[in-house]
Design a protein around this motif. Structure first.
Motif, PDB file in Angstrom:
ATOM      1  N   ASP A 167      -5.333   0.588   4.701  1.00  0.00           N
ATOM      2  CA  ASP A 167      -5.913   0.224   3.400  1.00  0.00           C
ATOM      3  C   ASP A 167      -4.847  -0.329   2.457  1.00  0.00           C
ATOM      4  O   ASP A 167      -5.082  -1.316   1.758  1.00  0.00           O
ATOM      5  CB  ASP A 167      -6.601   1.428   2.751  1.00  0.00           C
ATOM      6  N   ALA A 168      -3.676   0.290   2.452  1.00  0.00           N
ATOM      7  CA  ALA A 168      -2.585  -0.187   1.594  1.00  0.00           C
ATOM      8  C   ALA A 168      -2.126  -1.574   2.031  1.00  0.00           C
ATOM      9  O   ALA A 168      -1.812  -2.427   1.193  1.00  0.00           O
ATOM     10  CB  ALA A 168      -1.417   0.801   1.618  1.00  0.00           C
ATOM     11  N   GLU A 169      -2.077  -1.816   3.340  1.00  0.00           N
ATOM     12  CA  GLU A 169      -1.686  -3.137   3.857  1.00  0.00           C
ATOM     13  C   GLU A 169      -2.699  -4.197   3.437  1.00  0.00           C
ATOM     14  O   GLU A 169      -2.331  -5.292   3.021  1.00  0.00           O
ATOM     15  CB  GLU A 169      -1.559  -3.089   5.383  1.00  0.00           C
ATOM     16  N   ILE A 170      -3.976  -3.874   3.530  1.00  0.00           N
ATOM     17  CA  ILE A 170      -5.012  -4.825   3.119  1.00  0.00           C
ATOM     18  C   ILE A 170      -4.901  -5.105   1.627  1.00  0.00           C
ATOM     19  O   ILE A 170      -4.979  -6.260   1.198  1.00  0.00           O
ATOM     20  CB  ILE A 170      -6.409  -4.306   3.500  1.00  0.00           C
ATOM     21  N   ASP A 171      -4.717  -4.056   0.831  1.00  0.00           N
ATOM     22  CA  ASP A 171      -4.530  -4.254  -0.607  1.00  0.00           C
ATOM     23  C   ASP A 171      -3.308  -5.122  -0.880  1.00  0.00           C
ATOM     24  O   ASP A 171      -3.338  -6.003  -1.733  1.00  0.00           O
ATOM     25  CB  ASP A 171      -4.367  -2.911  -1.330  1.00  0.00           C
ATOM     26  N   LEU A 172      -2.244  -4.862  -0.161  1.00  0.00           N
ATOM     27  CA  LEU A 172      -1.004  -5.608  -0.327  1.00  0.00           C
ATOM     28  C   LEU A 172      -1.210  -7.085  -0.008  1.00  0.00           C
ATOM     29  O   LEU A 172      -0.784  -7.965  -0.759  1.00  0.00           O
ATOM     30  CB  LEU A 172       0.069  -5.010   0.588  1.00  0.00           C
ATOM     31  N   LEU A 173      -1.881  -7.365   1.103  1.00  0.00           N
ATOM     32  CA  LEU A 173      -2.083  -8.754   1.510  1.00  0.00           C
ATOM     33  C   LEU A 173      -3.059  -9.493   0.601  1.00  0.00           C
ATOM     34  O   LEU A 173      -3.055 -10.718   0.566  1.00  0.00           O
ATOM     35  CB  LEU A 173      -2.553  -8.821   2.965  1.00  0.00           C
TER      36      LEU A 173
END
Length: 184
Positions: A167-173
């Protein structure tokens, strides 16, 4: 963080597409436009990942280390209110993890849950760069050992951390990094 290619490799690919694009005759055909749009996407996502990825990886590694530190002690956590990964009810998960993984009889194909947890911590210690991808195999082994030992609470807690990481990676991207400074 999840790329099979390093930032240097991605930059080299991006550079190659841009160099080729400079020599393409105009107007561009659909394939060429698609290649340039893909290169733009690579650059945008790489910028976001480089800007925020280290913090996301550090948070995941710290939360995983805290969970596994508790999972390798004999008996329940000393502080039942401690919630290293910030979830309500984490104290229940931690006590369950400690009981399951401290049991030497809980051996999976690769050894005990405690051994697998120590291998994850060792992998973190052996990779000071903070590369989350390097933890894939040890975390997979931990989940397999937990499954074999019936340490469902530990497996659930680790999967929750992995879900939070994704989830953090998706938010980051999805975060657009703007260029500042320099000139055009």
């Amino acid at each position: 963080m999840f790329n099979a290619m390093s930032p240097a490799q991605l930059t080299a690919v991006l550079s190659g597409v841009l160099r080729e694009g400079a020599d393409w005759s105009r107007p561009l055909d659909g394939f060429q436009r698609g290649q340039l749009k893909s290169a733009s996407s690579i650059g945008r996502h790489l910028a976001s990942e480089l800007a925020g990825g280290p913090a996301v990886a550090a948070r995941f590694r710290a939360d995983l280390r805290a969970l596994l530190a508790d999972a390798t002690v004999d008996g329940p956590a000393d502080d039942p209110g401690a919630q290293p990964h910030g979830r309500p009810g984490a104290e229940k998960v931690q006590r369950g993890c400690a009981r399951a993984s401290a049991d030497p009889a809980g051996a999976g194909p690769g050894g005990s849950v405690a051994d697998a947890a120590r291998a994850v911590v060792t992998a973190m210690d052996d990779d000071p760069s903070g590369d989350v991808a390097a933890l894939g195999a040890p975390v997979g082994d931990l989940l397999a050992a937990a499954r074999a030992a019936g340490a469902d609470d530990l497996a659930t807690a680790v999967r929750a951390l992995l879900r939070d990481l994704v989830d953090a990676e998706i938010d980051l991207l999805s975060t657009h990094v703007t260029a500042t400074g320099g000139s055009r």
